[in-house]
Motif scaffolding. Structure first.
Motif: not given
Length: 269
Positions: A83-88, A91-100, A151-156, A159-161
């Protein structure tokens, strides 16, 4: 099969993949994460239990028990963004979905990523490719269904639900339009929100195995978790994950049963 890879072979023209239900953290890696709970938090919780009925329909299922925080089996192994240009996540994630940050110190380097790919990613996809080949020897058409939830809401990430049903066919390229239309119609009739090719258009698995001209039609279903398990406003170690309750999940499971039956009807037609 290995102790981390589950393959159930059915004879119907339907494969269901579960790349993100795993929660296992190999002992040599568990201590590298900020916390085991955080490394497991973004799993597609209980999806394999939600779709347990699929075996009764004759479906083949393939599941990895390894956590997506170790390696994400639905990412492009080259590292290219789906998804170019979008947060994702990688392959081996360094952050969780919220960016932590997931790692307490240094995240995996190129050599470690290659080791994880060879250990878990490649065998998982070898199993999927093998099941596609096996079923294609007896069925001119098969449906490959990639099962997910979030999860239904992950602002990173969005948007929204999120709509309850998020159908992905990579903008109509991975399956016949009548299959996507049949699935969307069932979602609409359920009374829940749905979208076709919205935020989640289909991950690497959906795109990689798609060969509709050769009889392999792929489709991704991303469910908002609220539909099959109670979802707190903010997940914490005290409230997440919510235990799987078959009675709570039953209405959504009934809709998913109709969806998989529609996939089978398409393949057999």
């Amino acid at each position: 099969m290995s102790d981390w890879l589950e393959v159930h072979r059915g004879e119907a023209p339907l494969i269901i993949a579960f790349p993100h239900t795993g929660t296992e953290l190999p002992p040599e890696l568990e201590g590298q994460f900020v916390s085991p709970w955080l490394a497991r938090r973004d799993a597609d919780w209980w999806i394999d239990q939600l779709y347990a009925f699929a075996r009764e329909l004759g479906a083949t299922t393939v599941r990895t028990r390894i956590s997506r925080s170790v390696i994400d089996c639905n990412r492009d192994p080259s590292g290219a963004s789906l998804y170019p240009g979008q947060a994702t996540t990688e392959l081996c994630p360094t952050t969780d979905f919220d960016g932590a940050p997931l790692y307490a110190a240094t995240p995996p380097d190129a050599a470690e990523i290659a080791r994880r790919r060879a250990t878990w990613f490649d065998p998982y996809h070898a199993a999927l490719a093998g099941e596609v080949a096996r079923l294609r020897t007896t069925h001119p058409t098969i449906v490959f269904y990639d099962a997910h939830s979030i999860r239904s809401r992950i602002p990173r990430l969005f948007e929204g639900e999120l709509p309850q049903f998020n159908i992905g066919t990579n903008d109509g390229t991975t399956c016949a339009p009548e299959l996507a239309a049949a699935v969307a119609a069932i979602c609409a009739a359920s009374g829940h929100s749905h979208i076709l090719n919205g935020r989640f258009k289909g991950g690497w698995t959906t795109r990689h195995y798609s060969r509709p001209n050769e009889g392999v039609h792929t489709i991704q279903m991303e469910l908002a978790i609220r539909g099959y398990m109670p979802e707190p406003d903010a997940p914490t170690p005290a409230n997440w994950p919510t235990p799987f309750d078959p009675d709570f999940a039953a209405p959504l499971a009934a809709t998913l049963t109709d969806i998989l039956k529609a996939c089978l009807a398409f393949a057999r037609a």
